[in-house]
Scaffold this active site. Structure first.
Site, PDB file in Angstrom:
ATOM      1  N   HIS A  71     -42.451  35.523  -5.175  1.00 42.58           N
ATOM      2  CA  HIS A  71     -42.686  34.087  -5.271  1.00 42.58           C
ATOM      3  C   HIS A  71     -44.131  33.785  -4.877  1.00 42.58           C
ATOM      4  O   HIS A  71     -44.778  34.571  -4.184  1.00 42.58           O
ATOM      5  CB  HIS A  71     -41.721  33.332  -4.367  1.00 42.58           C
ATOM      6  CG  HIS A  71     -40.314  33.363  -4.862  1.00 42.58           C
ATOM      7  ND1 HIS A  71     -39.301  32.659  -4.247  1.00 42.58           N
ATOM      8  CD2 HIS A  71     -39.743  33.999  -5.912  1.00 42.58           C
ATOM      9  CE1 HIS A  71     -38.175  32.854  -4.906  1.00 42.58           C
ATOM     10  NE2 HIS A  71     -38.415  33.677  -5.908  1.00 42.58           N
ATOM     11  N   GLU A  73     -45.383  31.662  -2.769  1.00 45.07           N
ATOM     12  CA  GLU A  73     -45.605  31.555  -1.322  1.00 45.07           C
ATOM     13  C   GLU A  73     -45.721  32.940  -0.700  1.00 45.07           C
ATOM     14  O   GLU A  73     -46.599  33.185   0.145  1.00 45.07           O
ATOM     15  CB  GLU A  73     -44.447  30.826  -0.630  1.00 45.07           C
ATOM     16  CG  GLU A  73     -44.076  29.490  -1.231  1.00 45.07           C
ATOM     17  CD  GLU A  73     -42.960  29.579  -2.266  1.00 45.07           C
ATOM     18  OE1 GLU A  73     -42.013  28.788  -2.168  1.00 45.07           O
ATOM     19  OE2 GLU A  73     -43.044  30.419  -3.177  1.00 45.07           O
ATOM     20  N   CYS A  99     -37.862  28.609  -1.320  1.00 45.86           N
ATOM     21  CA  CYS A  99     -36.505  29.127  -1.170  1.00 45.86           C
ATOM     22  C   CYS A  99     -36.293  29.561   0.282  1.00 45.86           C
ATOM     23  O   CYS A  99     -37.225  29.541   1.095  1.00 45.86           O
ATOM     24  CB  CYS A  99     -36.282  30.310  -2.116  1.00 45.86           C
ATOM     25  SG  CYS A  99     -37.198  31.805  -1.650  1.00 45.86           S
ATOM     26  N   CYS A 102     -38.611  32.623   1.321  1.00 42.23           N
ATOM     27  CA  CYS A 102     -40.008  32.227   1.526  1.00 42.23           C
ATOM     28  C   CYS A 102     -40.154  31.353   2.763  1.00 42.23           C
ATOM     29  O   CYS A 102     -41.160  31.434   3.471  1.00 42.23           O
ATOM     30  CB  CYS A 102     -40.559  31.528   0.288  1.00 42.23           C
ATOM     31  SG  CYS A 102     -40.871  32.668  -1.076  1.00 42.23           S
TER      32      CYS A 102
END
Length: 147
Positions: A71, A73, A99, A102
């Site tokens: 992801h 992040e 999420c 993260c």
């Protein structure tokens, strides 16, 4: 202009920059960008994609995201680990809400503020951030594209 007005203007600008950064993603289903900002300086950036050295294909033949795709992040936070910067007290700007996985990284990285521009179907990541006393701010990106 008040301090909070200035902060809101900066939030909009950094979020717009994260949206532009998301365009670097090779993912087809969703492109996400993230910036880590500390003392008004961008200290890291990331977008969703495969790990370094992997082919730049995020989805399989059934259009399902491959399990090893990172992801935005996570990419931005792990990039900091390879630099001389640290994210203690920083703000993370991300185009989609983080999420749960993260959010754990965000907490451990010492990030104190998260600004995001798109709601995700699951809110467990945002709930965890709030539980960790991280300031969370949602800015509907489509409402502010002209600002």
């Amino acid at each position: 202009m008040t301090t909070s007005d200035k902060q809101h203007t900066l939030d909009l600008r950094y979020l717009r920059m994260a949206q532009i950064w998301a365009e670097n993603s090779y993912c087809v289903r969703r492109k996400v960008g993230a910036l880590v900002v500390k003392d008004k300086m961008i200290i890291s950036d990331g977008y969703n994609g495969t790990p370094s050295g992997f082919e730049n294909v995020c989805e399989d033949e059934h259009n399902v995201t491959k399990p090893y795709v990172l992801h935005a992040e996570a990419n931005a936070i792990t990039k900091l680990a390879r630099s001389s910067n640290n994210s203690d007290g920083a703000t993370l700007y991300v185009t989609a809400s983080p999420c749960l996985e993260c959010s754990k990284l965000i907490i451990q990285a010492g990030i104190k503020r998260v600004v995001y521009g798109e709601e995700y179907r699951l809110a467990d990541g945002i709930e965890l951030l709030r539980r960790a006393n991280i300031e969370v701010k949602y800015i509907n990106s489509s409402d502010h594209e002209s600002e």
